[in-house]
Structure formats: C-alpha cells, structure tokens
Write a protein that holds these residues in place. Structure first.
Motif, PDB file in Angstrom:
ATOM      1  N   GLY A 107       0.842  -1.180   0.000  1.00 35.59           N
ATOM      2  CA  GLY A 107       0.000   0.000   0.000  1.00 35.59           C
ATOM      3  C   GLY A 107       0.882   1.236   0.000  1.00 35.59           C
ATOM      4  N   THR A 108       0.653   2.159   0.917  1.00 34.31           N
ATOM      5  CA  THR A 108       1.479   3.364   1.013  1.00 34.31           C
ATOM      6  C   THR A 108       2.695   3.162   1.909  1.00 34.31           C
ATOM      7  OG1 THR A 108       0.127   4.189   2.853  1.00 34.31           O
ATOM      8  CG2 THR A 108      -0.525   4.861   0.627  1.00 34.31           C
ATOM      9  N   TYR A 109       2.800   2.000   2.518  1.00 35.04           N
ATOM     10  CA  TYR A 109       3.934   1.719   3.405  1.00 35.04           C
ATOM     11  C   TYR A 109       5.112   1.188   2.586  1.00 35.04           C
ATOM     12  CZ  TYR A 109       6.816  -0.696   6.877  1.00 35.04           C
ATOM     13  OH  TYR A 109       7.867  -1.126   7.639  1.00 35.04           O
ATOM     14  N   ALA A 110       6.316   1.637   2.919  1.00 37.98           N
ATOM     15  CA  ALA A 110       7.530   1.152   2.265  1.00 37.98           C
ATOM     16  C   ALA A 110       8.556   0.778   3.327  1.00 37.98           C
ATOM     17  CB  ALA A 110       8.103   2.206   1.330  1.00 37.98           C
ATOM     18  N   THR A 111       9.196  -0.363   3.153  1.00 41.74           N
ATOM     19  CA  THR A 111      10.230  -0.798   4.090  1.00 41.74           C
ATOM     20  C   THR A 111      11.518  -0.022   3.831  1.00 41.74           C
ATOM     21  OG1 THR A 111      11.121  -2.523   2.642  1.00 41.74           O
ATOM     22  CG2 THR A 111       9.250  -3.123   4.061  1.00 41.74           C
ATOM     23  N   PRO A 112      12.422  -0.005   4.794  1.00 43.31           N
ATOM     24  CA  PRO A 112      13.760   0.506   4.502  1.00 43.31           C
ATOM     25  C   PRO A 112      14.416  -0.348   3.415  1.00 43.31           C
ATOM     26  CG  PRO A 112      13.406   0.302   6.877  1.00 43.31           C
ATOM     27  CD  PRO A 112      12.258  -0.388   6.211  1.00 43.31           C
ATOM     28  N   ALA A 113      15.317   0.261   2.651  1.00 42.94           N
ATOM     29  CA  ALA A 113      16.026  -0.487   1.602  1.00 42.94           C
ATOM     30  C   ALA A 113      16.845  -1.611   2.229  1.00 42.94           C
ATOM     31  CB  ALA A 113      16.919   0.448   0.808  1.00 42.94           C
ATOM     32  N   GLN A 114      16.778  -2.776   1.618  1.00 42.64           N
ATOM     33  CA  GLN A 114      17.489  -3.962   2.129  1.00 42.64           C
ATOM     34  C   GLN A 114      18.512  -4.409   1.090  1.00 42.64           C
ATOM     35  OE1 GLN A 114      15.188  -6.990   4.285  1.00 42.64           O
ATOM     36  NE2 GLN A 114      15.955  -8.497   2.845  1.00 42.64           N
ATOM     37  N   ARG A 115      19.746  -4.595   1.502  1.00 37.19           N
ATOM     38  CA  ARG A 115      20.832  -4.958   0.598  1.00 37.19           C
ATOM     39  C   ARG A 115      20.854  -6.458   0.329  1.00 37.19           C
ATOM     40  NH1 ARG A 115      26.321  -6.455   0.380  1.00 37.19           N
ATOM     41  NH2 ARG A 115      27.561  -5.218  -1.104  1.00 37.19           N
ATOM     42  N   VAL A 116      21.116  -6.832  -0.908  1.00 31.48           N
ATOM     43  CA  VAL A 116      21.286  -8.236  -1.263  1.00 31.48           C
ATOM     44  C   VAL A 116      22.719  -8.632  -0.920  1.00 31.48           C
ATOM     45  CG1 VAL A 116      21.350  -9.913  -3.150  1.00 31.48           C
ATOM     46  CG2 VAL A 116      19.558  -8.156  -3.093  1.00 31.48           C
ATOM     47  N   ASN A 117      22.857  -9.510   0.039  1.00 32.72           N
ATOM     48  CA  ASN A 117      24.185  -9.981   0.457  1.00 32.72           C
ATOM     49  C   ASN A 117      24.504 -11.367  -0.070  1.00 32.72           C
ATOM     50  OD1 ASN A 117      24.814  -7.636   2.000  1.00 32.72           O
ATOM     51  ND2 ASN A 117      23.467  -8.379   3.621  1.00 32.72           N
ATOM     52  N   ALA A 118      23.495 -12.044  -0.599  1.00 33.02           N
ATOM     53  CA  ALA A 118      23.688 -13.366  -1.211  1.00 33.02           C
ATOM     54  C   ALA A 118      22.580 -13.553  -2.233  1.00 33.02           C
ATOM     55  CB  ALA A 118      23.647 -14.472  -0.156  1.00 33.02           C
ATOM     56  N   LYS A 119      22.885 -14.278  -3.286  1.00 35.38           N
ATOM     57  CA  LYS A 119      21.913 -14.483  -4.361  1.00 35.38           C
ATOM     58  C   LYS A 119      20.925 -15.578  -3.973  1.00 35.38           C
ATOM     59  CE  LYS A 119      25.017 -12.906  -8.028  1.00 35.38           C
ATOM     60  NZ  LYS A 119      25.636 -13.245  -9.343  1.00 35.38           N
ATOM     61  N   VAL A 120      20.104 -15.241  -2.995  1.00 36.35           N
ATOM     62  CA  VAL A 120      19.093 -16.153  -2.475  1.00 36.35           C
ATOM     63  C   VAL A 120      17.791 -15.369  -2.303  1.00 36.35           C
ATOM     64  CG1 VAL A 120      20.769 -17.625  -1.278  1.00 36.35           C
ATOM     65  CG2 VAL A 120      19.769 -15.669  -0.091  1.00 36.35           C
ATOM     66  N   GLN A 121      16.719 -16.074  -1.956  1.00 32.66           N
ATOM     67  CA  GLN A 121      15.448 -15.407  -1.680  1.00 32.66           C
ATOM     68  C   GLN A 121      15.637 -14.344  -0.603  1.00 32.66           C
ATOM     69  OE1 GLN A 121      11.562 -17.645  -1.133  1.00 32.66           O
ATOM     70  NE2 GLN A 121      11.942 -17.087   0.985  1.00 32.66           N
ATOM     71  N   GLN A 122      15.033 -13.191  -0.811  1.00 38.93           N
ATOM     72  CA  GLN A 122      15.119 -12.092   0.143  1.00 38.93           C
ATOM     73  C   GLN A 122      13.804 -12.000   0.922  1.00 38.93           C
ATOM     74  OE1 GLN A 122      18.220 -10.288   0.190  1.00 38.93           O
ATOM     75  NE2 GLN A 122      18.658 -12.065  -1.126  1.00 38.93           N
ATOM     76  N   ASN A 123      13.906 -11.852   2.238  1.00 38.09           N
ATOM     77  CA  ASN A 123      12.725 -11.906   3.107  1.00 38.09           C
ATOM     78  C   ASN A 123      12.452 -10.536   3.724  1.00 38.09           C
ATOM     79  OD1 ASN A 123      12.597 -14.768   2.712  1.00 38.09           O
ATOM     80  ND2 ASN A 123      14.226 -14.980   4.217  1.00 38.09           N
ATOM     81  N   PHE A 124      11.158 -10.152   3.701  1.00 35.03           N
ATOM     82  CA  PHE A 124      10.721  -8.898   4.297  1.00 35.03           C
ATOM     83  C   PHE A 124       9.569  -9.187   5.259  1.00 35.03           C
ATOM     84  CE2 PHE A 124      12.892  -7.659   0.508  1.00 35.03           C
ATOM     85  CZ  PHE A 124      13.414  -6.401   0.750  1.00 35.03           C
ATOM     86  N   PHE A 125       9.338  -8.264   6.198  1.00 32.32           N
ATOM     87  CA  PHE A 125       8.245  -8.398   7.150  1.00 32.32           C
ATOM     88  C   PHE A 125       7.512  -7.059   7.250  1.00 32.32           C
ATOM     89  CE2 PHE A 125      11.204 -11.697   8.263  1.00 32.32           C
ATOM     90  CZ  PHE A 125      10.384 -12.797   8.521  1.00 32.32           C
ATOM     91  N   ILE A 126       6.188  -7.091   6.981  1.00 31.91           N
ATOM     92  CA  ILE A 126       5.354  -5.908   7.088  1.00 31.91           C
ATOM     93  C   ILE A 126       4.777  -5.883   8.500  1.00 31.91           C
ATOM     94  CG2 ILE A 126       3.428  -4.626   6.118  1.00 31.91           C
ATOM     95  CD1 ILE A 126       5.766  -5.132   4.192  1.00 31.91           C
ATOM     96  N   PRO A 127       4.915  -4.785   9.248  1.00 23.59           N
ATOM     97  CA  PRO A 127       4.417  -4.757  10.630  1.00 23.59           C
ATOM     98  C   PRO A 127       2.938  -5.125  10.719  1.00 23.59           C
ATOM     99  CG  PRO A 127       5.740  -2.815  10.161  1.00 23.59           C
ATOM    100  CD  PRO A 127       5.550  -3.513   8.847  1.00 23.59           C
TER     101      PRO A 127
END
Length: 336
Positions: A107-127
């Motif tokens: 929606g209108t919420y955006a997470t802080p930018a997250q750096r890719v440190n390995a070429k694997v699935q990247q995981n995020f969590f919405i409060p």
C-alpha cells in the motif's frame, strides 16, 4: 569484434628513447575479454604487450511477483499475521547481484532499503499494525530493485492483496469437554475472549464446556430461587484489541436456549467514553444471535473490571421467579 582506436596524451613516452610523436590505444572487444595494447607511431614504431581485462556481461532484470504464503488466492485473514509481521518474500530473480538494494511496498507503506548480500530469496516483514490498518481493503504489494552498479529503481509485478475483515472467533473447540470455569473468577480462551461467571445468593453460574454436533459449546445456567433475590449471569470480556478503539468494534454472539422459563435474554455492553456507557438489547427466546457495536474511542468500563476489555453481560429477564434457562454459546466473534 572490431578494434577501436583512440588517441591519448603522451603519457607513455618513457617506453621509447626518442620522443613519441603519437600514441594510440588499440582496444579489441570480444565476448568475455577486453584486449588493450599501446601502439607508438615514430621512428621506433612498435606495440606494447597487450593487457587483457575480464569483461562480465550483466544480465537484464527479470523480476517475479512478491510471494505472500499466508495469503492463498491473494486473500489475507489479518488474524493469520503473527506479531513479528507479515512475511513477504522476493524470489531469486534474473540479474540479481550482490549489492542490489530492494524496497518492499505494501500500500502506502515502504520498508527501509534492504541490501542483497547473497543471491538467495530475500525476506521482508510488514508490521502487523500496518496490515491491521488495511483490514477490509485491497492493497498493491510490490518491490523495487536498484541495481548494484546504479540506475533507477525497477518495479516488480504487482500483487493485488485483499486484506479480509479483522474477525476473531472463539468457538471453544480447544477446550476439553467437561471443563468447568469457577464462579466469580476470570477465565481465558486462546482467542483472548475471557469470561467471569458470576453467581449471586443462592445462584450457580455453572459455566462449562459441553459436546455438540458441531464440536464444543459453552454452557451457562441462569436461575434463581423463589425469593427473587438470587440469580446468576455471565460477563464476557473482549480482549486482544487496541483500546481506545480506532474503529467500531462489532461483537456477535451465536447461541440457543434450552428449557427457557424467562421473558427475554438480555445482552448489555458496558464501556467508557466520556463517562461509563451501556447498551442493552433484549431478545426473544427463539433468537439465535446477538450483535452489538462499540463506538470509536471506547475503552473498557471504569466500573466493571471483572473481565479484560470491553464487558458484555449476559443475563435473563425473568419476570416472576422462579426462572431459569440454559444458554449454549456456540461462538463469539468480533471484528473492527
């Protein structure tokens, strides 16, 4: 591949004993390697040993939609979101590079930018609070990738996520048959629904779990003696929501009566909003549900603290004693 010639300043004069008249770099492009050599054009014209650089090809980005495992069919029950937040995953995409920066949008919420440190699935969590705020709406979920070597953010495909109404139901299915809840004490269920069976002189609340065709029910006996002074009732507390209420709270009781010898079954909600408030509804004996709505800004009653959260009282309207009935609650549900 062609050879490209470029004139450069006279920085390689030291390679020849005589003054260098002209210096040219020859660059040959080929897949995987870049060859560069220096050619001097003078009386001692010659060519330096070639320098070879490895050239890596950068893949074009091919982004996949974000994955929300808790939302089959892109429909999310807010009650399924854990306190740690809603997991949203970014699958490995074509062109993923170490150092890529990813921002998840909900929606209108955006997470802080997250750096890719390995070429694997990247995981995020919405409060969880963010998800709850969007209950009963459809929101766009996507992520944006800014590549490690620069450039603008590239958006992923969008997932239209429907967040269902934030409804919680207690159907008593986790309680064992025969479980009794002591009179004049607070008792909790996993949903945070809590009850306080209250017995007056000569009365007996007798709140307990009984088996039914659909699973479990909470059975509550209301009766008095012939002097008209003894009665019992059941207080129900709605906990697990945030007070003061940011949106109306709707509570629905599903029930039926056994052998009623009363006039009506009463439901009385009690809360605090600019003073203690109450709402009472009286239902006929053949009713099987009752719905009450608590307004925005309400907090639990300052007077009735036997239960946690807004209190709703179940009581019988007896008329002339003696009176009695057994109330069977099949479920209690609430949503905002």
């Amino acid at each position: 591949m062609p050879t490209v010639y470029r004139r450069i300043p006279d920085i390689f004069a030291s390679f020849a004993p005589l003054a260098v008249l002209h210096n040219v770099i020859a660059i040959t492009l080929s897949p995987g390697d870049l060859h560069m050599s220096l050619i001097t054009t003078n009386r001692r014209a010659g060519q330096s040993q070639p320098l070879t650089f490895k050239v890596s090809k950068r893949d074009d980005l091919l982004l996949h939609p974000p994955v929300i495992l808790l939302a089959p069919g892109n429909q999310l029950p807010p009650n399924a979101v854990p306190t740690t937040g809603l997991p949203v995953d970014v699958p490995v995409y074509q062109g993923m590079e170490i150092g890529d920066m990813i921002v998840m949008h909900f929606g209108t919420y955006a997470t802080p930018a997250q750096r890719v440190n390995a070429k694997v699935q990247q995981n995020f969590f919405i409060p969880k609070t963010t998800v709850d705020a969007y209950a009963d709406t459809t929101q766009q979920v996507k992520y944006e990738v800014t590549r490690a070597f620069g450039g603008g953010p590239v958006p992923s495909p969008v997932v239209p996520l429907k967040i269902l109404s934030r409804e919680i139901c207690e159907d008593f299915s986790s309680a064992p048959v025969g479980q009794r809840y002591p009179d004049n004490s607070r008792n909790y269920f996993p949903s945070r629904l809590n009850i306080f069976p209250q017995a007056a002189n000569g009365g007996a609340a007798n709140a307990q779990i009984v088996a039914s065709a659909s699973g479990r029910e909470l059975s509550f006996y209301d009766g008095d003696t012939t002097d008209g002074r003894a009665y019992s009732f059941l207080r129900v507390g709605i906990a697990g929501v945030t007070y003061p209420l940011t949106s109306p709270l709707t509570v629905t009781f599903n029930f039926y009566l056994i052998s009623p010898n009363i006039h009506t079954l009463n439901f009385r909600a009690e809360w605090h909003l600019n003073g203690d408030q109450r709402q009472t509804i009286r239902l006929p004996l053949n009713a099987n549900s009752a719905t009450m709505t608590i307004p925005v800004g309400a907090t639990p009653s300052h007077f009735h603290r036997d239960v946690e959260g807004v209190c709703i009282l179940l009581e019988c309207n007896p008329g002339q004693p003696p009176h009695s009935t057994t109330v069977r609650l099949t479920s209690v549900c609430w949503k905002q």
